[in-house]
Structure formats: C-alpha cells, structure tokens
Design a protein around this motif. Structure first.
Motif, PDB file in Angstrom:
ATOM      1  N   SER A 125      72.334  35.151  66.319  1.00 16.04           N
ATOM      2  CA  SER A 125      73.588  35.431  65.622  1.00 16.04           C
ATOM      3  C   SER A 125      73.332  36.049  64.251  1.00 16.04           C
ATOM      4  CB  SER A 125      74.393  34.144  65.467  1.00 16.04           C
ATOM      5  OG  SER A 125      75.518  34.337  64.628  1.00 16.04           O
ATOM      6  N   LEU A 126      72.353  35.509  63.533  1.00 15.15           N
ATOM      7  CA  LEU A 126      72.050  36.017  62.182  1.00 15.15           C
ATOM      8  C   LEU A 126      71.582  37.456  62.215  1.00 15.15           C
ATOM      9  CD1 LEU A 126      70.311  32.801  60.848  1.00 15.15           C
ATOM     10  CD2 LEU A 126      72.339  33.852  59.824  1.00 15.15           C
ATOM     11  N   LEU A 127      70.906  37.852  63.288  1.00 18.76           N
ATOM     12  CA  LEU A 127      70.415  39.229  63.388  1.00 18.76           C
ATOM     13  C   LEU A 127      71.547  40.236  63.565  1.00 18.76           C
ATOM     14  CD1 LEU A 127      67.223  38.689  65.565  1.00 18.76           C
ATOM     15  CD2 LEU A 127      67.309  39.437  63.183  1.00 18.76           C
ATOM     16  N   GLU A 128      72.753  39.753  63.855  1.00 19.34           N
ATOM     17  CA  GLU A 128      73.906  40.642  63.989  1.00 19.34           C
ATOM     18  C   GLU A 128      74.534  40.983  62.643  1.00 19.34           C
ATOM     19  OE1 GLU A 128      76.618  38.697  66.567  1.00 19.34           O
ATOM     20  OE2 GLU A 128      75.290  38.761  68.328  1.00 19.34           O
ATOM     21  N   VAL A 129      74.114  40.265  61.573  1.00 16.35           N
ATOM     22  CA  VAL A 129      74.672  40.494  60.238  1.00 16.35           C
ATOM     23  C   VAL A 129      74.099  41.777  59.655  1.00 16.35           C
ATOM     24  CG1 VAL A 129      74.945  39.535  57.923  1.00 16.35           C
ATOM     25  CG2 VAL A 129      74.896  38.014  59.909  1.00 16.35           C
ATOM     26  N   ASN A 130      74.927  42.497  58.943  1.00 11.95           N
ATOM     27  CA  ASN A 130      74.521  43.757  58.330  1.00 11.95           C
ATOM     28  C   ASN A 130      73.272  43.579  57.461  1.00 11.95           C
ATOM     29  OD1 ASN A 130      74.821  46.511  57.403  1.00 11.95           O
ATOM     30  ND2 ASN A 130      75.601  45.674  55.486  1.00 11.95           N
ATOM     31  N   ASP A 131      72.244  44.408  57.722  1.00 15.57           N
ATOM     32  CA  ASP A 131      71.009  44.449  56.920  1.00 15.57           C
ATOM     33  C   ASP A 131      70.194  43.161  56.963  1.00 15.57           C
ATOM     34  OD1 ASP A 131      71.325  47.052  56.148  1.00 15.57           O
ATOM     35  OD2 ASP A 131      72.339  46.576  54.272  1.00 15.57           O
ATOM     36  N   VAL A 132      70.426  42.297  57.943  1.00 13.70           N
ATOM     37  CA  VAL A 132      69.614  41.085  58.099  1.00 13.70           C
ATOM     38  C   VAL A 132      68.601  41.314  59.217  1.00 13.70           C
ATOM     39  CG1 VAL A 132      69.615  38.672  58.829  1.00 13.70           C
ATOM     40  CG2 VAL A 132      71.302  39.485  57.184  1.00 13.70           C
ATOM     41  N   GLY A 133      67.313  41.234  58.852  1.00 20.36           N
ATOM     42  CA  GLY A 133      66.240  41.395  59.814  1.00 20.36           C
ATOM     43  C   GLY A 133      65.621  40.068  60.177  1.00 20.36           C
ATOM     44  N   PRO A 134      64.539  40.089  60.962  1.00 20.66           N
ATOM     45  CA  PRO A 134      63.913  38.841  61.427  1.00 20.66           C
ATOM     46  C   PRO A 134      63.458  37.912  60.306  1.00 20.66           C
ATOM     47  CG  PRO A 134      63.100  40.724  62.683  1.00 20.66           C
ATOM     48  CD  PRO A 134      63.917  41.286  61.567  1.00 20.66           C
ATOM     49  N   VAL A 135      62.890  38.478  59.222  1.00 11.15           N
ATOM     50  CA  VAL A 135      62.384  37.634  58.133  1.00 11.15           C
ATOM     51  C   VAL A 135      63.522  36.883  57.457  1.00 11.15           C
ATOM     52  CG1 VAL A 135      61.219  37.631  55.893  1.00 11.15           C
ATOM     53  CG2 VAL A 135      60.354  39.079  57.742  1.00 11.15           C
ATOM     54  N   VAL A 136      64.600  37.606  57.130  1.00 12.86           N
ATOM     55  CA  VAL A 136      65.742  36.971  56.464  1.00 12.86           C
ATOM     56  C   VAL A 136      66.429  35.993  57.408  1.00 12.86           C
ATOM     57  CG1 VAL A 136      67.985  37.376  55.369  1.00 12.86           C
ATOM     58  CG2 VAL A 136      66.085  38.931  54.925  1.00 12.86           C
ATOM     59  N   ALA A 137      66.604  36.404  58.664  1.00 11.13           N
ATOM     60  CA  ALA A 137      67.256  35.520  59.638  1.00 11.13           C
ATOM     61  C   ALA A 137      66.498  34.209  59.776  1.00 11.13           C
ATOM     62  CB  ALA A 137      67.362  36.221  60.987  1.00 11.13           C
ATOM     63  N   ASP A 138      65.183  34.285  59.836  1.00 15.40           N
ATOM     64  CA  ASP A 138      64.381  33.067  59.968  1.00 15.40           C
ATOM     65  C   ASP A 138      64.503  32.186  58.718  1.00 15.40           C
ATOM     66  OD1 ASP A 138      62.243  31.538  61.476  1.00 15.40           O
ATOM     67  OD2 ASP A 138      61.186  31.925  59.592  1.00 15.40           O
ATOM     68  N   ALA A 139      64.503  32.823  57.530  1.00 19.26           N
ATOM     69  CA  ALA A 139      64.612  32.059  56.276  1.00 19.26           C
ATOM     70  C   ALA A 139      65.947  31.322  56.202  1.00 19.26           C
ATOM     71  CB  ALA A 139      64.437  32.990  55.080  1.00 19.26           C
ATOM     72  N   VAL A 140      67.026  32.011  56.572  1.00 23.12           N
ATOM     73  CA  VAL A 140      68.360  31.383  56.533  1.00 23.12           C
ATOM     74  C   VAL A 140      68.438  30.252  57.560  1.00 23.12           C
ATOM     75  CG1 VAL A 140      70.822  31.765  56.902  1.00 23.12           C
ATOM     76  CG2 VAL A 140      69.460  33.483  55.695  1.00 23.12           C
ATOM     77  N   TYR A 141      67.964  30.520  58.761  1.00 25.02           N
ATOM     78  CA  TYR A 141      68.018  29.503  59.832  1.00 25.02           C
ATOM     79  C   TYR A 141      67.229  28.257  59.434  1.00 25.02           C
ATOM     80  CZ  TYR A 141      67.291  27.264  64.344  1.00 25.02           C
ATOM     81  OH  TYR A 141      67.229  26.340  65.367  1.00 25.02           O
ATOM     82  N   GLN A 142      65.993  28.461  58.958  1.00 26.66           N
ATOM     83  CA  GLN A 142      65.150  27.325  58.591  1.00 26.66           C
ATOM     84  C   GLN A 142      65.754  26.533  57.431  1.00 26.66           C
ATOM     85  OE1 GLN A 142      62.719  26.234  60.317  1.00 26.66           O
ATOM     86  NE2 GLN A 142      62.512  27.982  61.704  1.00 26.66           N
ATOM     87  N   PHE A 143      66.390  27.242  56.490  1.00 28.41           N
ATOM     88  CA  PHE A 143      66.998  26.548  55.343  1.00 28.41           C
ATOM     89  C   PHE A 143      68.077  25.585  55.811  1.00 28.41           C
ATOM     90  CE2 PHE A 143      70.143  26.015  52.013  1.00 28.41           C
ATOM     91  CZ  PHE A 143      69.364  25.764  50.890  1.00 28.41           C
ATOM     92  N   PHE A 144      68.952  26.045  56.684  1.00 29.02           N
ATOM     93  CA  PHE A 144      70.061  25.190  57.101  1.00 29.02           C
ATOM     94  C   PHE A 144      69.648  24.175  58.170  1.00 29.02           C
ATOM     95  CE2 PHE A 144      72.647  28.828  55.426  1.00 29.02           C
ATOM     96  CZ  PHE A 144      73.225  28.108  54.395  1.00 29.02           C
ATOM     97  N   GLN A 145      68.468  24.341  58.769  1.00 22.12           N
ATOM     98  CA  GLN A 145      67.954  23.337  59.709  1.00 22.12           C
ATOM     99  C   GLN A 145      67.374  22.126  58.970  1.00 22.12           C
ATOM    100  OE1 GLN A 145      68.013  23.245  63.299  1.00 22.12           O
ATOM    101  NE2 GLN A 145      69.622  24.687  62.661  1.00 22.12           N
ATOM    102  N   GLU A 146      67.027  22.310  57.705  1.00 24.30           N
ATOM    103  CA  GLU A 146      66.445  21.227  56.917  1.00 24.30           C
ATOM    104  C   GLU A 146      67.529  20.189  56.587  1.00 24.30           C
ATOM    105  OE1 GLU A 146      64.462  18.641  55.080  1.00 24.30           O
ATOM    106  OE2 GLU A 146      63.312  20.413  55.743  1.00 24.30           O
TER     107      GLU A 146
END
Length: 695
Positions: free
Chosen positions: A546-567
């Motif tokens: 889902s995060l990869l569908e956001v404008n200008d969000v690539g794998p690195v940013v998507a992973d950082a956002v996902y991991q942050f909210f998983q904590e």
C-alpha cells in the motif's frame, strides 16, 4: 496654528522626509546634509507632540521605538514564500532550461535574472498604500511578525507614493547589511566589549529579530525587493521584469543588476558577469537567480513540493580553506546514525569561522584517507554544513593517527551496528539513548514540525538530563513547576513554553507525521502520506504494498514507515499524545476524480473557512493541480474576499469562478459557508453551469 493647519504642515513634512529617505537610502544620492535632515525631522516630532491626535502609523517618527515584545506573533502568509531549487553546475543549469522548454513548448525562453542576496527573506504588506505588516519567511507558510523592526529600515517606505495605491500589495524581498556597515558594526561591538557577528547575514538576521526595535534602529540594515506576493488593485503585469519595474516606480529599492536574458547561453553569460563583480559588490551574494519572465509560462510550469518549477538559484562554487584536524569524534543523530566529525583548528571559510566539519561516514573517511593530525581542505557553500574535501598526505606528521569507529555508542553504551548495504553505522539504543531522545524531541518541537516555540536544544537538554522527558508524549505532561525549576527559566518564560505546547496540540496531519521523525520521511513525503491516506489510523495500518502506491514513495521509504508503525512503543507514544489532546483535522481521502483530473485551479483571496493550504491539499488529493497565477490554461479560479487582480483576469479570460461552497460541492463535501450573493460576483455550486460566460 489650528489642528487643520498642523495636519497640512505634517503632511508636507512627511513628504519631504520620504523624499530625503528615498534619495539617501535607495538612490544613494542625498539631497540635503544631515543637519538639514535632522532639522526637518525635529520640526515634525515637535508638531506631533503638540498635536498627538495627528500622529499616524506611516509617520517617520513611528519608525523607531516600537514596544518590546515577549515574542514575535505568528503570521500566516497569504501566498506561500517558497524556497528555490539550486543548480551548482552548468549541466544542472542546462537541465533546468531544457525542462522549462519542454514543458512550455518554447524554443528559447526569456528569463528575468538577478543576484541572489545573502540576507533574510521577508514580506511587506501594504493596504491602500500604507505599510501595515512585515514578516519573516519562517517555514514558507507561517512567519514572524517583525513589523516594528522593519519600520526602522529607512529604505522601506511606510506609505506608497502613488496617486491610486493598490488595495493590497505584498512585496517580497531581502533584508541585509552592506559590507561596510557590517565592518563598522563589528568595530563598535568590539569597542563595547560585545559579541562579534560572524558575517553580514547573521548580523542582519540577529538585528531584525531583536525584541526591542530601538536596538534594531541602531543597526544599519538595508532592503531590496525581488518580487510580489498577494495583490489587489495593481496594474496588469505580464512578466517578472514588469513587476520589478512597478516596484521601482513605487520607490522600492530593487537591484540595479537585474536584467533579462534569453536561453541557457544568456544565463551562463550573466552568471559569469556577476561572478566577476562579486568581490566588488557592496553586499554579499551567494549566487544568481533565474526566473521565467513570462507570468503565463510560470503558471504553466507550476510548482513541485516547496519550490517553483519556473525558477532556480545558480549558486557560486563553494569556498575552500586549508586547516588542521585536531581530533575526530562521533555525533549521534536522532535516528541513531553515528557520524564522524572532524574537530578543526578554527578557519574562516564561506563567511563564517568553522571549527567542525562532517566526515559523513566510515567509508568516506577511508576513501579520503583522512587521519587525525592531517592538513585538510575544508569546503562550505552557503548554509551547507562544512565538510572535509580531502587531505594533504604530503603534509602528514609522523604522529598522525588513524581514526577507528566506536563499537559502542558514546552516549548510552549500546552496541553500534552497520546493516548490510548501508553506509551509516547506528546506535541500537533507540529512545533509551539520550542523544536520540534529545534529537527526537528537538525535531518534534522544531518550527516545521510541531512548532513549539521556546522548546529548543538547551531546554531539551535539561529536560532529558533530569528525566522529565523520556518520550515525546512527556512533552505534553510538563507543568509550570517542572519548567520554572530549570536553569534560566523564570515563571513567565516557563508559561510561554507551556502556552506554545498547548497551541501545538492543534496540529496538521502532515506536520505531525513529519514531527515523528520517521527515517527518510521529510516534509514533502509527510504531506504525500497524509493526502494519500487521509487519517493517521489508516496510515499506521498500511502495509508495504500500500505504501508503495503513495506518490514518490519507494521501497526504502516504504520500509522505514512500515517498520516505524510496527514498533509497539511508537504506537504507544502516539496513542498517549492523542489521549493528552494532540489532534488534527483529517484530510478527505478520495480516489482520482474526473471533475479534477487534469484541471488547474488558482486560489485567490481569503476563503471563509478554509486556509489556502487546506484547499490546495483537498484539490491535489483528488487529482487537481493548483497554480499561482491565472492564464488561458486555468480551469477554475476559487475566489474569496479581496480576490483582486486574479479574479479580474479570470473574468477577462472567461475562466469559471467558484466560491468556497462551490469548491466543496465539487469535492462532495458539506459546506458551512452561507450561499453567495449576486454582488459577490463568485459562482456558487448550483449556478456554475447557468452562469458560464456571465463575466
């Protein structure tokens, strides 16, 4: 003398003083000597003392002595004061010109060009010809009210010399200090045992932000106008060059070095011309600015993130100096990044004295073969952090030492790890690490994040050291007793901080996301995330796909956002802040709308309930584009109170005009705005089709 006669004399004296000021401070061609000027000024002051009811805000006597403020109040800019993207090479310059030509279908583009002043950006607001407010740029959307201090700058007119002054005029420009005045000021500071300023820019910024305008009045500040903001009732201007001439005709100081050039070759020629004059100019510049001259072409090009596509700053090459590395230590960042830092023998470069310079990471340090004790070349350009460019191994002393990265964090003793495919080593301590805690809270409170004025590094250091703030939510648990017990925190200062904390509870969703300090998530990405998901809960539940569908969000940013909210800890802190009253308005989340896709909107005037950035976010969220000026390609103009020239131009071009209610109706949102009247000349939702072509 009667009051009527006194009013007439005062008006004549004001005009004389304004004429003297214009010739002295703007044209650098004095009409009278100091004694004669002082005599006229004293006559005006004496007459105003005799008739205090005749004192007006635009009087020369009101330039000095504004009341000292406890703090500067915030000012919401009518039009955003955007930053400029930078070019540092001819290749980047040519790429900029190519993008402009491709987007506008122009063979050769005409550019307005001017020096890039190294000062402090401000905006001046005039209503019916009278200067009513001045503000700093701030974060581009909200600045600080420094009206009293700006009135002390004689180059800024307090009343416009125009037979028909515009109803509204915002003038954008730069406050700076001339080189000769800077040298004189530092001589005076040294003689008085005061602090010396590092460079003219710092001196200008510090002088403008004095809480007592009497101090500012004693500082030799100057001003140059470089553009227009919001306006109503000004002549139709078709280009930036025309706008600058309009400001010059109104007696604003504008650069005599401004001109118009054609194509990339013209820009290269201008860059060389100004570069050759740089050292002999009376003020500091750090590059030149190129702006597409034609306003219609500017509208076609539009904006990206926080910068216009139609302008760029071509920076001068970084200044370099040679010095000695006395030691190498590490700095722990808010995300745990361990950065080696060179501690230098002080050296003056790029307008400031440099004592520290980044070495970026271990790989970069090894690649450059830098040792403790080396003689090195240090570079600094503008506001860029100083860096060590290279070492001079031929000058390396016999006792030079190789630096070894630490295995444990110097702040908390946690292990330092370096993940595969990453250049940065990181502390594993997370929020138990004081350095990360301090950085996280400082970032959270910063102006572009939650904007908690007064909660700076020194106060955060004390709060963390005394265990008053261990997590971000602890900021909202602070009370008067906690704060007033800290060093240099009187009860009034403590209350000001508490007021700022309370004010920050009403945040915007993009600001809150940015304030969380998620790795690789800057302001633009935070805004994209907010617009895509609309609310925080949906974002927190998003997966990588889902995060990869956001404008200008690539794998690195998507992973950082996902991991942050998983904590779990991060979720707990966010929940605690919301329980303590932190809130925001969710952004309407919709799929692309056929009514908005490919359509260009222009926002003008003051809308009844929506702020301009809110309206822009709503339009962009459903596929629309927001432009800063009206052209034949504009689809809709959304007009509010005091819409001015943009509304007039839209009417001339038969562009469909909407009010706030009509916009909300297009967005399929409820309206809280009363139905517009015929006199408003703005179409409401139900009669847009019927009234097409009315104007």
């Amino acid at each position: 003398m009667s009051a009527n006669e006194a009013a007439l004399v005062l008006q004549q004296l004001k005009q004389r003083i304004a004429e003297y000021d214009y010739h002295y401070y703007v044209l650098d061609a004095p009409l009278v000597d100091d004694n004669e000027y002082d005599g006229v000024y004293r006559e005006l002051v004496q007459l105003e003392q005799q008739y205090p009811e005749l004192v007006t805000a635009d009087s020369p006597s009101q330039r000095v002595g504004g009341l000292a403020s406890a703090a500067f109040e915030s000012v919401q800019h009518r039009q955003a004061m955007l930053s400029l993207n930078n070019a540092f090479s001819e290749q980047e310059l040519e790429a900029f010109d190519r993008r402009v030509r491709e987007a506008t279908d122009e063979t050769v583009v005409e550019y307005a060009v001017e020096p890039k002043f190294d000062g402090l950006a401000i905006t001046l607001t005039y209503e019916h010809g009278v200067f009513v407010q001045g503000a700093t740029r701030g974060d581009g959307y909200t600045g600080e009210n420094v009206t009293h201090n700006l009135k002390t700058i004689r180059a800024i007119p307090t009343r416009l010399t125009s037979a028909q002054p515009p109803a509204l005029l915002e003038v954008r420009g730069e406050v700076l200090m001339l080189k000769k005045d800077f040298e004189k000021l530092n001589q005076q500071q040294a003689a008085a045992g005061g602090k010396l300023f590092a460079n003219p820019r710092n001196a200008a910024a510090g002088s403008l932000r004095q809480l007592d305008s009497n101090i500012t009045a004693k500082r030799p500040l100057h001003f140059f106008a470089y553009g227009l903001g919001a306006s109503a009732g000004i002549p139709e201007l078709k280009s930036h060059a025309e706008a600058m001439q309009y400001l010059a005709d109104l007696r604003f100081p504008v650069s005599a070095l401004r001109t118009v050039k054609a194509g990339a070759q013209g820009l290269r020629d201008y860059y060389a011309e100004i570069g050759a004059q740089r050292s002999s100019l009376p003020f500091d510049i750090d590059g030149v600015v190129y702006k597409v001259n034609d306003f219609d072409l500017q509208s076609t090009l539009g904006f990206v993130s926080r910068a216009p596509r139609w302008a760029i700053a071509h920076k001068f090459a970084a200044e370099e100096a040679i010095t000695l590395i006395e030691d190498i230590t590490v700095q722990v960042g808010r995300t745990g990044a361990i950065t080696p830092v060179a501690r230098l023998k002080p050296v003056f470069v790029g307008g400031v004295t440099v004592t520290n310079a980044t070495l970026h990471n271990e790989d970069e340090l090894r690649r450059k073969d830098i040792h403790i004790g080396d003689t090195v070349i240090v570079r600094r350009a503008g506001d860029v952090i100083p860096e060590v460019v290279s070492a001079k191994p031929e000058l390396r002393p016999a006792d030079a030492r190789v630096f070894v990265m630490p295995a444990v964090c110097p702040e908390c003793g946690s292990h330092v790890v370096r993940l595969q495919d990453e250049a940065i080593a990181r502390c594993t301590g997370g929020l138990i690490c004081p350095a990360q805690r301090k950085q996280a809270v400082t970032h959270f409170a910063s102006r572009r994040a939650m904007d908690i004025e007064g909660l700076g590094e020194k106060l955060v250091d004390q709060l963390v050291a005394r265990n008053l703030v261990n997590h971000l939510d602890d900021v909202y648990r602070l009370d008067l007793a906690m704060l007033s017990g800290l060093d240099r925190m009187a009860e009034k200062s403590a209350q000001n901080v508490l007021d700022a904390i309370a004010k920050s509870k009403k945040a915007s969703l993009p600001r809150f996301i940015y304030a969380l300090g998620i790795r690789n998530v800057g302001e633009a990405t935070a805004k994209d995330l907010a617009q895509h998901y609309g609310d925080l809960d949906t974002l927190m539940q998003a997966n990588i796909e889902s995060l990869l569908e956001v404008n200008d969000v690539g794998p690195v940013v998507a992973d950082a956002v996902y991991q942050f909210f998983q904590e779990p800890h991060n979720r707990e802190v966010i929940a605690a802040m919301r329980d303590l009253g932190v809130h925001w308005a969710d952004i309407p989340r919709k799929k692309q709308s056929a009514a908005f896709a490919g359509k260009t909107f222009v926002l003008t005037g003051t809308l009844p309930t929506l702020k301009r950035d809110q309206a822009q976010a709503m339009i962009e969220a459903v596929g629309g584009k927001v432009s800063g000026s009206v052209s034949a390609k504009t689809s809709y103009v959304v007009a509010g109170a005091e819409a001015g020239s943009k509304l007039e131009k839209a009417q001339q071009l038969n562009v469909t005009i909407l009010d706030e209610s009509a916009l909300l109706a297009m967005l399929e949102l409820p309206s809280s705005v009363p139905e517009t009247t015929e006199n408003n000349k703005v179409k409401s939702a139900e009669n847009v089709e019927n009234q097409q072509g009315l104007f």
